[in-house]
Design a protein around this motif. Sequence first.
Motif, PDB file in Angstrom:
ATOM      1  N   UNK B  27      35.085 -17.205 -23.452  1.00 56.45           N
ATOM      2  CA  UNK B  27      35.404 -15.825 -23.774  1.00 56.45           C
ATOM      3  C   UNK B  27      35.032 -14.944 -22.594  1.00 56.45           C
ATOM      4  N   UNK B  28      35.693 -13.806 -22.511  1.00 55.01           N
ATOM      5  CA  UNK B  28      35.334 -12.810 -21.500  1.00 55.01           C
ATOM      6  C   UNK B  28      34.559 -11.661 -22.139  1.00 55.01           C
ATOM      7  N   UNK B  29      34.349 -11.760 -23.446  1.00 59.61           N
ATOM      8  CA  UNK B  29      33.659 -10.696 -24.164  1.00 59.61           C
ATOM      9  C   UNK B  29      32.151 -10.880 -24.037  1.00 59.61           C
ATOM     10  N   UNK B  30      31.427  -9.787 -24.148  1.00 60.53           N
ATOM     11  CA  UNK B  30      29.967  -9.871 -24.039  1.00 60.53           C
ATOM     12  C   UNK B  30      29.298  -9.879 -25.407  1.00 60.53           C
ATOM     13  N   UNK B  31      30.004  -9.384 -26.411  1.00 64.26           N
ATOM     14  CA  UNK B  31      29.420  -9.373 -27.739  1.00 64.26           C
ATOM     15  C   UNK B  31      30.392 -10.025 -28.729  1.00 64.26           C
ATOM     16  N   UNK B  32      29.850 -10.866 -29.562  1.00 66.39           N
ATOM     17  CA  UNK B  32      30.693 -11.641 -30.469  1.00 66.39           C
ATOM     18  C   UNK B  32      29.786 -12.341 -31.471  1.00 66.39           C
ATOM     19  N   UNK B  33      30.402 -13.012 -32.421  1.00 61.66           N
ATOM     20  CA  UNK B  33      29.667 -13.802 -33.400  1.00 61.66           C
ATOM     21  C   UNK B  33      30.090 -15.267 -33.275  1.00 61.66           C
ATOM     22  N   UNK B  34      29.153 -16.122 -33.572  1.00 59.11           N
ATOM     23  CA  UNK B  34      29.426 -17.558 -33.614  1.00 59.11           C
ATOM     24  C   UNK B  34      28.974 -18.103 -34.960  1.00 59.11           C
ATOM     25  N   UNK B  35      29.710 -19.066 -35.452  1.00 52.36           N
ATOM     26  CA  UNK B  35      29.447 -19.601 -36.779  1.00 52.36           C
ATOM     27  C   UNK B  35      29.544 -21.126 -36.774  1.00 52.36           C
ATOM     28  N   UNK B  36      28.815 -21.731 -37.675  1.00 50.96           N
ATOM     29  CA  UNK B  36      29.051 -23.121 -38.057  1.00 50.96           C
ATOM     30  C   UNK B  36      29.400 -23.135 -39.542  1.00 50.96           C
ATOM     31  N   UNK B  37      30.547 -23.749 -39.828  1.00 53.41           N
ATOM     32  CA  UNK B  37      30.982 -23.940 -41.199  1.00 53.41           C
ATOM     33  C   UNK B  37      30.939 -25.426 -41.518  1.00 53.41           C
ATOM     34  N   UNK B  38      30.662 -25.719 -42.775  1.00 50.67           N
ATOM     35  CA  UNK B  38      30.608 -27.101 -43.265  1.00 50.67           C
ATOM     36  C   UNK B  38      31.679 -27.274 -44.331  1.00 50.67           C
ATOM     37  N   UNK B  39      32.431 -28.364 -44.242  1.00 53.56           N
ATOM     38  CA  UNK B  39      33.419 -28.646 -45.263  1.00 53.56           C
ATOM     39  C   UNK B  39      33.210 -30.054 -45.804  1.00 53.56           C
ATOM     40  N   UNK B  40      32.564 -30.181 -46.973  1.00 54.04           N
ATOM     41  CA  UNK B  40      32.459 -31.505 -47.606  1.00 54.04           C
ATOM     42  C   UNK B  40      33.848 -31.980 -48.035  1.00 54.04           C
ATOM     43  N   UNK B  41      34.012 -33.261 -48.280  1.00 56.73           N
ATOM     44  CA  UNK B  41      35.325 -33.786 -48.672  1.00 56.73           C
ATOM     45  C   UNK B  41      35.875 -33.070 -49.901  1.00 56.73           C
TER      46      UNK B  41
END
Lengths: 113, 116
Positions: B27-41
Amino acid sequence: EPEVTQTPSHQVTQMGQEVILRCVPISNHLYFYWYRQILGQKVEFLVSFYNNEISEKSEIFDDQFSVERPDGSNFTLKIRSTKLEDSAMYFCASRNSGANVLTFGAGSRLTVL
Amino acid sequence: AQTVTQSQPEMSVQEAETVTLSCTYDTSESDYYLFWYKQPPSRQMILVIRQEAYKQQNATENRFSVNFQKAAKSFSLKISDSQLGDAAMYFCAYRSVGGSNYKLTFGKGTLLTVNP
């Protein structure tokens, strides 16, 4: 805990047929989304919807796709004339105003033959 | 445009052990959000953990923690004391701060197997 519900869980259709995927977002949520994941590829944004209109759509979301909130509870994705490459898992999501978290449904798997 | 890369299609871990899932982004942005999502079967994606880019402190949620390296554009997820219920597909995702459309950019996912 409130959930986003999607139906059907799996649909098989013939190429050229119309398909409607249904979603029931969480009741007090105001923003609605569709994402899709083609097998083995990334989850991709399709469209966002707020106040009964599309607020943003990706280049994937062409004229074959449409979304609707017909009755204040359901949020539908319609594919007018399905193509083989529309085969994917389609995820509905919703969020409330000011919320920084999307709540996703379990997905609807579409198989186009 | 932002991109998210998860270089591990599959990982496995023994129950009670620790595993780290990798994620890099561009990214070229300085501010942002990051996430981890979990998907069980056959279940819905649920949020595991999130990180605001302006925060230097790594986010932690019980057995889940991240190693956020902003300069390296790296956002790995560490699962400690792995449990059988942690078996799932894990997606890393990015969101810009600006705009109200909450468009997430996802990686391809890492399938985690937990062995008893």
